[in-house]
Design a protein around this motif. Structure first.
Motif, short mmCIF file in Angstrom:
data_model
loop_
_atom_site.label_atom_id
_atom_site.label_comp_id
_atom_site.label_asym_id
_atom_site.label_seq_id
_atom_site.Cartn_x
_atom_site.Cartn_y
_atom_site.Cartn_z
N ALA A 185 33.87 49.74 43.42
CA ALA A 185 34.17 48.79 44.51
C ALA A 185 33.50 49.23 45.81
N ARG A 186 33.52 50.53 46.06
CA ARG A 186 32.88 51.02 47.30
C ARG A 186 31.38 50.81 47.27
N GLY A 187 30.82 50.71 46.07
CA GLY A 187 29.38 50.42 45.94
C GLY A 187 29.11 48.92 45.90
N GLY A 188 30.10 48.10 46.23
CA GLY A 188 29.88 46.66 46.32
C GLY A 188 30.31 45.87 45.08
N LYS A 189 30.77 46.58 44.06
CA LYS A 189 31.20 45.86 42.84
C LYS A 189 32.68 45.51 43.02
N VAL A 190 32.94 44.42 43.68
CA VAL A 190 34.31 44.11 44.11
C VAL A 190 35.03 43.10 43.21
N THR A 191 34.38 42.71 42.12
CA THR A 191 35.05 41.86 41.13
C THR A 191 35.05 42.60 39.80
N GLU A 192 36.24 42.73 39.22
CA GLU A 192 36.35 43.35 37.90
C GLU A 192 36.69 42.28 36.88
N ILE A 193 35.95 42.29 35.79
CA ILE A 193 36.24 41.34 34.71
C ILE A 193 36.80 42.12 33.53
N LEU A 194 38.02 41.78 33.12
CA LEU A 194 38.58 42.41 31.92
C LEU A 194 38.08 41.60 30.72
N VAL A 195 37.46 42.30 29.79
CA VAL A 195 36.79 41.64 28.67
C VAL A 195 37.48 42.00 27.36
N GLY A 196 37.83 41.00 26.60
CA GLY A 196 38.31 41.23 25.24
C GLY A 196 37.41 40.49 24.28
#
Ligand code: PA5
Length: 447
Positions: A257-268
């Motif tokens: 997130a601190r590197g700009g990746k502010v969306t997390e997608i949980l993948v199944g």
């Protein structure tokens, strides 16, 4: 351990130095959770719950589930947010998203009171016609509009069908121990009640009566589920991220997130994960999304969503990372048949197990998304058992609390949820909201 956290698809995105750099901070965040010295520490009841749960109530949950199973074709579970997502996630993950359609000796389970849809309510009422029904209403506050409206309806339905005494045997209430209005009302009416512990917030409550009663009614072994959670609690008891994957997951999310990746997608990769995803989104969204901070939690189920959101993930804005859950043992076997005509050109995979193709799709996607600039955390689970579900729940709850403290928020409150409720009450004309209503009406009537 029934959960393995792999960083191999983070290569080139998160370095060992970056992980080292946050290890102290992650350890301090873990210590805040463990010591109860962080913000919101009144809500840490989930932390040692797998060991210190109320055994007497646990036995009552099992007895109530047996009673419901014997007397009911349908169990209607009324609740919203943390008061239903965990149970629904468990039933779909361990049993099936098609649970109600399976051949089984347990009741169908329908969830109500998690929306304000007329259609949904009327459809469920019509499904219930001619069936024997029990109701488990779950609301910590007892005053949440959505479940309260549904409870009015189903309570009356049971009274009309079975009489006041008969209905009493079929209504099970899970609520606050003593303060809530629902507790008082239930005691007066003689309904059996179960407790949402004061120190466990809704989204951390799946391993309390909130989740356990509906889960047990689905025929899932709740002893195994608690054992999985307890073993996770023991396995994740170090503050060192090299020895505690829950702390490591929290640290990785924050580095990303601190590197700009502010969306997390949980993948199944399995449809039985859809509701697990929904439970996880509430846990992380409500815990972290405040003070203008937070990692936005979203979810997909592949390969289905590779044909809808796959394009965006591969080539859209590069502010995403994925957390992929791979369930190693599919629990069933299906071999792809040969087709002489081979019109689809797929005979090169005939004779292979379908799960092998699913797992290959996962590897292909992990590499493609890495190549497209999307870091992937990989969580591997042994199977989809009750034990593994309990283990996974504890892993995510602990990681969420640690991650929230690393983000600098209180992971246990949800002040933002009130805003829409106040507006809705004002617009609906609730006494005491008159001034607010006048102001909102003005805003709505503007062109
Ligand atoms: O996680 C939470 O605290 C919320 O999602 C609640 O569970 C939800 O708002 C329902 O509240 P209640 O159980 O009081 O009806």
């Amino acid at each position: 351990m029934s959960l393995n956290l792999s960083c191999k698809f983070l290569e080139g995105f998160v370095s060992a130095d970056e992980i080292n750099a946050v290890s102290k901070e992650a350890a301090s965040a873990y210590e805040l959770v463990k010591s109860g010295k962080g913000e919101g520490s009144d809500f840490l009841g989930w932390f040692d719950l797998p060991e210190n749960y109320d055994r007497e109530e646990f036995a009552r949950i099992k007895a109530a589930s047996e009673k419901i199973k014997k007397s009911s074709d349908i169990l209607v579970v009324i609740g919203i947010g943390g008061s239903y997502l965990g149970a629904r996630a468990a039933i779909e993950f361990v049993k099936s998203p098609l649970y109600n359609n399976l051949k089984k000796d347990t009741p169908d389970i329908y969830f109500a009171g998690n929306n304000i849809s007329t259609t949904a309510l009327c459809e469920l009422l019509s499904i219930c016609e001619g069936k024997d029904i029990s109701v488990n209403v779950i609301s910590k506050s007892g005053t949440t509009t959505e479940p309260a409206v549904a409870f009015r309806v189903f309570k009356q339905l049971l009274i009309d069908k079975y009489g006041v005494d008969g209905a009493r045997d079929r209504i099970f209430v899970t609520t606050d121990k003593c303060r809530g209005t629902l507790k008082k009302f239930s005691d007066e009416a003689g309904y059996e009640t179960f407790v949402v512990p004061d120190n466990v917030g809704g989204r951390y409550s799946v391993l309390t009566a909130v989740g356990l009663l509906p889960i047990a009614c689905a025929g899932i072994d709740i002893d195994e589920m608690m054992l999985g959670a307890k073993n996770a609690m023991n396995d994740y008891s170090s503050s060192d991220l090299l020895k505690n994957d829950a702390v490591k997951y929290a640290a990785l999310r924050n580095v990303l997130a601190r590197g700009g990746k502010v969306t997390e997608i949980l993948v199944g990769y399995e449809p039985y994960m859809v509701m697990l995803n929904e439970w996880w989104k509430q846990l992380y969204g409500e815990s972290e999304g405040k003070d203008n901070k937070g990692i936005f939690p979203s979810s997909v189920v592949f390969s289905t969503d590779l044909h809808s959101l796959g394009q965006y993930i591969q080539e859209g804005q590069r502010n995403l990372f994925e957390t992929v859950i791979n369930v190693k043992n599919p629990g069933a076997k299906f071999v792809i048949p040969n087709d002489e005509a081979n019109v689809d050109g797929l005979n090169f995979i005939s004779g292979k197990e379908l799960d092998y193709v699913n797992k290959t799709a996962m590897l292909a996607t992990l590499i493609a998304h890495n190549d497209g600039g999307v870091p992937n955390i990989l969580i591997e689970l042994e199977d989809r058992s009750a034990y593994t579900f309990g283990y996974l729940v504890y892993f995510f709850e602990l990681a969420c609390a640690v991650s929230g403290y690393m983000l600098g928020v209180n992971p246990f409150n949800q002040p933002g949820v009130e805003a829409y409720k106040k507006n809705m009450f004002a617009l609906l004309g609730k006494p005491g909201y008159e001034d607010m209503k006048a102001e909102l009406d003005k805003r709505i009537s503007k062109n």
